[in-house]
Design a protein around this motif. Structure first.
Motif, mmCIF file in Angstrom:
data_model
loop_
_atom_site.group_PDB
_atom_site.id
_atom_site.type_symbol
_atom_site.label_atom_id
_atom_site.label_comp_id
_atom_site.label_asym_id
_atom_site.label_seq_id
_atom_site.Cartn_x
_atom_site.Cartn_y
_atom_site.Cartn_z
ATOM 1 N N GLN A 171 1.179 -0.212 -7.709
ATOM 2 C CA GLN A 171 1.561 -1.176 -8.732
ATOM 3 C C GLN A 171 3.058 -1.056 -9.003
ATOM 4 O OE1 GLN A 171 -0.906 -0.908 -12.231
ATOM 5 N NE2 GLN A 171 -2.811 -1.010 -11.066
ATOM 6 N N GLN A 172 3.593 -2.070 -9.713
ATOM 7 C CA GLN A 172 5.014 -2.073 -9.986
ATOM 8 C C GLN A 172 5.417 -0.802 -10.737
ATOM 9 O OE1 GLN A 172 2.706 -4.088 -11.140
ATOM 10 N NE2 GLN A 172 3.251 -5.156 -13.025
ATOM 11 N N ASN A 173 6.555 -0.250 -10.306
ATOM 12 C CA ASN A 173 7.157 0.954 -10.893
ATOM 13 C C ASN A 173 6.411 2.241 -10.567
ATOM 14 O OD1 ASN A 173 9.163 -0.665 -12.187
ATOM 15 N ND2 ASN A 173 7.706 -1.119 -13.817
ATOM 16 N N ASP A 174 5.459 2.217 -9.656
ATOM 17 C CA ASP A 174 4.828 3.466 -9.220
ATOM 18 C C ASP A 174 5.862 4.354 -8.527
ATOM 19 O OD1 ASP A 174 2.373 2.752 -10.172
ATOM 20 O OD2 ASP A 174 1.391 2.536 -8.229
ATOM 21 N N VAL A 175 5.705 5.660 -8.693
ATOM 22 C CA VAL A 175 6.579 6.627 -8.034
ATOM 23 C C VAL A 175 5.726 7.514 -7.132
ATOM 24 C CG1 VAL A 175 8.187 8.549 -8.335
ATOM 25 C CG2 VAL A 175 8.218 6.636 -9.949
ATOM 26 N N VAL A 176 6.096 7.581 -5.853
ATOM 27 C CA VAL A 176 5.401 8.407 -4.869
ATOM 28 C C VAL A 176 6.290 9.606 -4.549
ATOM 29 C CG1 VAL A 176 4.369 8.470 -2.562
ATOM 30 C CG2 VAL A 176 4.320 6.347 -3.899
ATOM 31 N N TYR A 177 5.737 10.808 -4.713
ATOM 32 C CA TYR A 177 6.531 12.025 -4.466
ATOM 33 C C TYR A 177 5.857 12.889 -3.411
ATOM 34 C CZ TYR A 177 8.817 16.519 -4.989
ATOM 35 O OH TYR A 177 9.484 17.681 -4.721
ATOM 36 N N ILE A 178 6.634 13.268 -2.387
ATOM 37 C CA ILE A 178 6.156 14.124 -1.305
ATOM 38 C C ILE A 178 6.854 15.468 -1.401
ATOM 39 C CG2 ILE A 178 6.061 14.466 1.189
ATOM 40 C CD1 ILE A 178 6.177 10.965 -0.213
ATOM 41 N N THR A 218 0.844 -1.192 0.000
ATOM 42 C CA THR A 218 0.000 0.000 0.000
ATOM 43 C C THR A 218 0.879 1.242 0.000
ATOM 44 O OG1 THR A 218 -0.119 0.228 2.413
ATOM 45 C CG2 THR A 218 -1.714 -1.265 1.353
ATOM 46 N N ILE A 219 0.298 2.375 -0.310
ATOM 47 C CA ILE A 219 1.052 3.623 -0.292
ATOM 48 C C ILE A 219 1.541 3.925 1.119
ATOM 49 C CG2 ILE A 219 -1.036 5.048 -0.035
ATOM 50 C CD1 ILE A 219 0.389 7.179 -1.727
ATOM 51 N N LEU A 220 0.777 3.532 2.129
ATOM 52 C CA LEU A 220 1.192 3.757 3.519
ATOM 53 C C LEU A 220 2.406 2.902 3.864
ATOM 54 C CD1 LEU A 220 -2.318 3.832 5.227
ATOM 55 C CD2 LEU A 220 -0.950 5.751 4.403
ATOM 56 N N GLU A 221 2.414 1.667 3.390
ATOM 57 C CA GLU A 221 3.564 0.793 3.646
ATOM 58 C C GLU A 221 4.812 1.304 2.930
ATOM 59 O OE1 GLU A 221 1.238 -3.486 4.248
ATOM 60 O OE2 GLU A 221 1.679 -2.740 2.226
ATOM 61 N N ALA A 222 4.630 1.830 1.713
ATOM 62 C CA ALA A 222 5.766 2.383 0.969
ATOM 63 C C ALA A 222 6.360 3.584 1.700
ATOM 64 C CB ALA A 222 5.335 2.780 -0.437
ATOM 65 N N ILE A 223 5.489 4.447 2.219
ATOM 66 C CA ILE A 223 5.963 5.599 2.985
ATOM 67 C C ILE A 223 6.661 5.128 4.256
ATOM 68 C CG2 ILE A 223 5.178 7.582 4.347
ATOM 69 C CD1 ILE A 223 3.039 8.031 2.186
ATOM 70 N N GLY A 224 6.144 4.049 4.855
ATOM 71 C CA GLY A 224 6.798 3.474 6.035
ATOM 72 C C GLY A 224 8.194 2.968 5.719
ATOM 73 N N LEU A 225 8.372 2.331 4.551
ATOM 74 C CA LEU A 225 9.705 1.869 4.146
ATOM 75 C C LEU A 225 10.673 3.044 4.010
ATOM 76 C CD1 LEU A 225 8.888 -0.836 1.416
ATOM 77 C CD2 LEU A 225 9.793 -1.229 3.715
ATOM 78 N N ALA A 226 10.137 4.185 3.600
ATOM 79 C CA ALA A 226 10.967 5.379 3.425
ATOM 80 C C ALA A 226 11.146 6.158 4.720
ATOM 81 C CB ALA A 226 10.357 6.288 2.356
ATOM 82 N N GLY A 227 10.719 5.582 5.845
ATOM 83 C CA GLY A 227 10.955 6.214 7.135
ATOM 84 C C GLY A 227 9.950 7.275 7.514
ATOM 85 N N ASP A 228 8.829 7.352 6.785
ATOM 86 C CA ASP A 228 7.765 8.330 7.019
ATOM 87 C C ASP A 228 8.178 9.722 6.525
ATOM 88 O OD1 ASP A 228 5.304 9.301 7.713
ATOM 89 O OD2 ASP A 228 5.504 8.992 9.865
ATOM 90 N N LEU A 229 7.195 10.611 6.440
ATOM 91 C CA LEU A 229 7.453 11.986 6.005
ATOM 92 C C LEU A 229 8.226 12.738 7.077
ATOM 93 C CD1 LEU A 229 4.957 11.086 4.233
ATOM 94 C CD2 LEU A 229 4.297 13.499 4.231
ATOM 95 N N ASN A 230 9.061 13.654 6.634
ATOM 96 C CA ASN A 230 9.624 14.629 7.560
ATOM 97 C C ASN A 230 8.501 15.531 8.049
ATOM 98 O OD1 ASN A 230 12.366 13.752 7.286
ATOM 99 N ND2 ASN A 230 12.467 14.825 5.317
ATOM 100 N N ILE A 231 8.731 16.232 9.131
ATOM 101 C CA ILE A 231 7.714 17.123 9.686
ATOM 102 C C ILE A 231 7.328 18.196 8.671
ATOM 103 C CG2 ILE A 231 9.303 18.773 10.725
ATOM 104 C CD1 ILE A 231 6.050 17.427 12.308
ATOM 105 N N SER A 232 8.238 18.485 7.747
ATOM 106 C CA SER A 232 7.993 19.526 6.744
ATOM 107 C C SER A 232 7.369 18.984 5.463
ATOM 108 C CB SER A 232 9.314 20.232 6.393
ATOM 109 O OG SER A 232 10.281 19.285 5.965
#
Length: 254
Positions: free
Chosen positions: A212-219, A161-175
């Protein structure tokens, strides 16, 4: 004089505070999760690297379809290392080249549809009542932007899930901007762009809740961080001006 100083300090303090409402996940929009229509499914695409395993009670019949991929040493012309499971790359036309059968168009099919197609091609001429397993060996997603650990992550289970992907990336910075996350996805011959809001429960019904495979999530950075970065080079000047103003006020109010 003291009042002026307190006012200036208060303004500095308030400008550095972050509202809880701007960072707390899932606080907005009550939804009925039972009506969510974003069920998970894998759809094969060009450049997917597939591991296909064919099983049957007749071991000899499945050998041509489970050939190991061996690497040969240039010096000795012998197999180097342990042979690995054969993999099949889906080309730009959505096809793989499968033993004995030849070209198979798997691009655009779900896993279930691809297994059904292979079953039709194999049973009973090549393998009677085969058991077929297909997995994507290079399933990955990328998380970029204002997170703790941006990068590309390989997902062995093919389900994230998108939440799990963000979790792998250590979560968002406060900013990090929580209400405008961008997801880029390849669908057919085009790229599609989706926006999701971590502050809202509607994320659970988003078509990109399951990546899905190769999705890119940008914050992206929030406005405060962006403005801070833009004015950071003038901070020293502002501090100097502030000091001068305070000194002038002190002189004038004596």
């Amino acid at each position: 004089m003291r009042g002026v100083i307190y006012l200036l300090l208060s303004l500095i303090f308030l400008s550095s505070c972050v509202s809880k409402k701007s960072i707390t996940y899932f606080q907005n929009d009550k939804i009925d999760l039972s009506k969510a229509s974003n069920s998970f499914k894998t759809v094969f695409k060009p450049d997917d690297l597939l591991e296909i395993t064919i099983l049957s009670e007749n071991i000899e019949s499945v050998k041509p379809f489970n050939l190991p991929a061996a690497t040969f040493s240039a010096a000795t012309n012998l197999v180097a290392g342990n042979p690995q499971q054969q993999r099949y790359l889906i080309n730009k036309n959505g096809e793989i080249d499968f033993p004995l059968i030849g070209k198979l168009k798997l691009g655009g099919l779900t896993r279930e549809e691809a297994i059904k197609l292979l079953n039709i091609k194999l049973n009973p001429d090549y393998v009677k009542d085969p058991t077929i397993n297909i997995r994507i060996a290079n399933f990955k997603v990328t998380v970029l932007g204002d997170v703790q650990k941006p990068g590309t992550y390989t997902i062995p289970s093919e389900r994230i899930t998108i939440l799990e992907a963000i979790g792998l990336a250590g979560d968002l910075n406060i900013s990090g901007q929580r209400n405008g996350i961008l997801v880029t996805r390849e669908e057919g011959d085009e790229k599609k762009f989706y926006r999701v809001d971590l502050l809202s429960n509607k994320i659970f019904t988003s078509p990109v809740y399951y990546l899905q495979q190769n999705d890119v999530v940008y914050i992206d950075q929030n406005k405060a961080k962006a403005q801070s970065a833009a004015t950071n080079q003038n901070t020293g000047l502002f501090v100097s001006i502030g000091s001068i103003l305070i000194s002038l006020i002190a002189v004038l109010t004596r």
